[in-house]
Scaffold this motif. Structure first.
Motif, PDB file in Angstrom:
ATOM      1  N   VAL B  88       0.826  -1.066   0.007  1.00 60.59           N
ATOM      2  CA  VAL B  88       0.136  -0.023  -0.090  1.00 60.59           C
ATOM      3  C   VAL B  88       0.857   1.148  -0.023  1.00 60.59           C
ATOM      4  O   VAL B  88       1.841   1.257   1.015  1.00 60.59           O
ATOM      5  N   GLU B 203     -12.766  -9.060   1.513  1.00 59.04           N
ATOM      6  CA  GLU B 203     -11.827  -9.266   2.824  1.00 59.04           C
ATOM      7  C   GLU B 203     -10.398  -8.459   2.236  1.00 59.04           C
ATOM      8  O   GLU B 203     -10.072  -7.767   2.849  1.00 59.04           O
ATOM      9  N   ASP B 207      -8.749  -5.203   4.326  1.00 57.52           N
ATOM     10  CA  ASP B 207      -7.315  -4.890   4.779  1.00 57.52           C
ATOM     11  C   ASP B 207      -6.677  -3.565   4.322  1.00 57.52           C
ATOM     12  O   ASP B 207      -6.111  -2.840   5.064  1.00 57.52           O
ATOM     13  N   SER B 210      -8.334  -0.705   5.858  1.00 57.05           N
ATOM     14  CA  SER B 210      -7.746  -0.612   7.556  1.00 57.05           C
ATOM     15  C   SER B 210      -6.399  -0.071   7.570  1.00 57.05           C
ATOM     16  O   SER B 210      -6.084   0.817   8.348  1.00 57.05           O
ATOM     17  N   LEU B 211      -5.505  -0.168   6.365  1.00 55.13           N
ATOM     18  CA  LEU B 211      -4.230   0.562   6.282  1.00 55.13           C
ATOM     19  C   LEU B 211      -4.309   1.816   5.972  1.00 55.13           C
ATOM     20  O   LEU B 211      -3.338   2.854   6.382  1.00 55.13           O
ATOM     21  N   LYS B 213      -6.481   3.829   7.219  1.00 57.11           N
ATOM     22  CA  LYS B 213      -6.861   4.306   8.429  1.00 57.11           C
ATOM     23  C   LYS B 213      -8.016   5.490   8.241  1.00 57.11           C
ATOM     24  O   LYS B 213      -8.142   6.147   9.036  1.00 57.11           O
ATOM     25  N   LYS B 215     -11.391   6.644   8.850  1.00 55.48           N
ATOM     26  CA  LYS B 215     -12.318   6.342  10.026  1.00 55.48           C
ATOM     27  C   LYS B 215     -13.923   6.472   9.290  1.00 55.48           C
ATOM     28  O   LYS B 215     -14.770   6.395  10.029  1.00 55.48           O
TER      29      LYS B 215
END
Lengths: 429, 429
Positions: B88, B203, B207, B210-211, B213, B215
């Motif tokens: 990423v 999925e 992932d 999530s990386l 971030k 919100k």
């Protein structure tokens, strides 16, 4: 690369730098024909020549044609417009190369000037002129002074003020227990001419600093010099061929290696580089035995170790990248943090790519804990700010997922949710 | 400008764009031989050709030679390194040109891909490939789709995921009572291929996000289209010569003006530009009389009006700049805020330079309040993010000081201390 002309890959300076980089790679114990690094000498040569193209640029070419007539006040008493009204451009993100250690450093440039003679300079030229002096081997204070005097000479204003906030990779943090604050040291320097000549006082400086909204005007700090760099490698052991190679690179860039500030640079650069030599031997795990109980597999707890810091060296560009490693694994017991930290440092201090670093850490931790491991590496890459990319705020994350983490999205999500929200940056965070 | 070759100033496309820009300037009521704008046609032509040079670039040239062999896991079960381990790169700052209104917009590009075939791409190439498609007339969603499919084609990975956060100048805020939130509208788009093909679930997306971030994963938003742009100028009054000129510019950039998404662009661009026509007549102050009592000069209070927002158009590049005006003056009574806002808007909606805007506002306020005026203008300049400058976080402040503010540093300091600490940015704040 337009300023360096066509066919940079065939120019003698480029070829000479490539030869010198080959000497450095061999000094690190690398096979220069290895697939990942066989083009590294050319990439390094191209990057260094581009990063120092300011030696060939003329401020005159940038400023001429961008000085615009602009009236001052008609009747009122005071200062404004093209006569006396302060003009401030803030937060110009740039980078330069440290003459002391040859690493790139990022800086924010803040420029103020007070027009006179009813003319103003196109705003973007303030950035372009600063870049002419940034694209050289520099020291922060001299960089500020050179930008200041060049602008003063060409704009002929009442005064010019320069403030630079520099973030220099903190080589002193090359120790096992470095913490995250240690990645870069911050240096604030300023320079002034005309009514800004006295940088320690004056109404004009007060106005300028008010507009920069610095809440911390003092102290103006200087970094601990890179020349005090402590590294574990003894100077007596340095490969003289490598030192000569760096000396040759400085010549090819158009610099004079006997200039006072550059005399120690080749030794410092080689000392630093030798942190990343190819040690070849296997990681010793000191007989740690985890005692995994495979029968109770499902009852193991998720163990998490966050923010293990590392330094590494990008094998494509011979430039540092650094950041944090987060490790998650399933088990009844925790692996000692000191052991995980040793693993991270062992695989960090090498010529690397982040993808491989991630995989290697995952594999060795897997051998300790029985297979259920997830590793996330978050890093800032110096090669993303230099070399014409100049993506100052970017960061890179890589993942390895083994065993249960590969099979169970819920396990991955649990670990990913635990990651800190802070980002890894070279400069201001 | 290397991709456009030598002598861009003599190329027929450049000359044709210059002619079209002259038509636009004359349509705005400007004297095209006026000192400040006589080189504007060339500057605009050069900027537009550079901003659209992606049409001539090939992804192949960037990616070839930057695909590196990188092993996957040796024995363990799972994904890492050159096979299956997510990579990423976050927060790549770039800009593109909106095909609907021809204004530049800034975006942050986040790229994720899952390597396969034991090879990874040099990290900086993710940025370079995104830039090939950014340097065209674009729509955010198509831009994301094109970057995604180009990376998928060349890396041959298990999947590619792209998230773009775009900040488009908010043309709808062209009203007198616009507030600061209105400067740019935010658009979040994403595109995926392979295992990221379904952008609404999966999925792999979990992932990746999530990386990043984020919100705020939902909602994925689209901007209100620029095509719904409301402006005060009636379409019937549009100068057909100006519309034809924009049509000609599109052709010179290598675009097809009858492509569906571009059909309305010339009319929208001219409508928007006409906000900045040279009205020539004097500002009417509606008979406001301040009633200054010069005898009690020293007892007047400092009156402060902060954050009067404005839009203006840089006369050197025909690109918008916008921000806030802060006005301080000494007096017993306050000048009505609505009058100050009218003054700011009157001098904003013109071809301008920020230094002149500051002086003009100071002069007219001075005529109202009797001479003791200080004006600070803080602005973000679109011309500092496009045109190869790409200083995304920079902002410009200008000052005018009249009467007591010129003579008394203490008065200046009092006003400067009252300024808000927030910075003016085009993009994320």
């Amino acid at each position: 690369m337009d300023d360096l002309g066509e066919g940079i890959e065939r120019q003698p300076q480029t070829l000479a730098i490539e030869d010198a980089v080959k000497v450095l790679l061999q000094g690190l114990g690398e096979d220069i024909n290895r697939e990942g690094i066989k083009k590294t000498p050319f990439r390094v040569a191209k990057a260094l020549r581009e990063a120092t193209k300011g030696y060939k640029q003329k401020v005159k070419d940038i400023v001429e044609g961008a000085l615009f007539p602009e009236a001052g006040l008609d009747a009122a008493v005071g200062d404004a417009g093209g006569a006396g009204g302060l003009v401030v451009v803030r937060d110009l993100d740039l980078f330069s190369y440290c003459e002391s250690c040859m690493l790139p450093f990022q800086f924010k440039c803040h420029v103020g000037y007070i027009p006179s003679g009813q003319r103003v300079l196109g705003l973007s030229k303030l950035s372009r002129v600063a870049d002419v002096f940034a694209k050289r081997l520099q020291d922060p204070q001299r960089l500020a002074d050179e930008v200041c005097s060049a602008l003063h000479r060409w704009i002929k204003p009442t005064g010019v003020a320069i403030v630079l906030e520099c973030w220099h990779p903190s080589l002193e943090s090359f120790v096992m227990d470095s913490n995250r604050e240690g990645w870069s040291s911050w240096v604030l320097v300023r320079s002034g001419s005309g009514v800004f000549d006295n940088v320690d006082e004056g109404e004009s400086w007060n106005d300028f600093l008010s507009l920069l909204k610095f809440k911390f005007v003092a102290p103006w700090s200087r970094s601990r010099s890179c020349s005090s760099l402590k590294v574990s490698y003894k100077e007596g052991q340095l490969d003289s061929g490598m030192v000569t190679a760096v000396d040759s690179i400085l010549r090819c860039l158009g610099e004079d290696p006997v200039r006072e500030e550059l005399v120690g640079t080749p030794v410092r650069f080689v000392k630093w580089l030798m942190n990343f030599r190819n040690t070849g031997f296997e990681m010793k795990l000191n007989g740690f035995v985890y005692g995994k109980n495979l029968a109770n597999h499902k009852e193991e707890q998720l163990q998490i170790e966050l923010n293990l810091s590392f330094w590494s060296q990008c094998e494509h560009h011979l430039l540092p990248f650094y950041g944090v490693v987060h490790i998650g694994y399933f088990g009844f017991n925790r692996v000692p943090k000191s052991l995980l930290r040793s693993i991270v440092h062992f695989y960090g201090f090498k010529l690397q790519v982040q993808e491989r670093l991630t995989r290697q850490i995952a594999e060795v931790v897997s051998s300790l804990v029985g297979g259920d491991v997830m590793v996330v590496v978050e890093a800032a890459h110096t090669c993303m700010i230099s070399r014409g990319i100049e993506k100052f705020g970017s960061s890179t994350a890589t993942i390895a997922v083994l065993g249960r983490f590969s099979a169970e999205p819920g396990a991955r999500a649990m670990f990913l949710e635990s990651l800190p929200n802070s980002s890894i940056e070279l400069g201001p965070s």
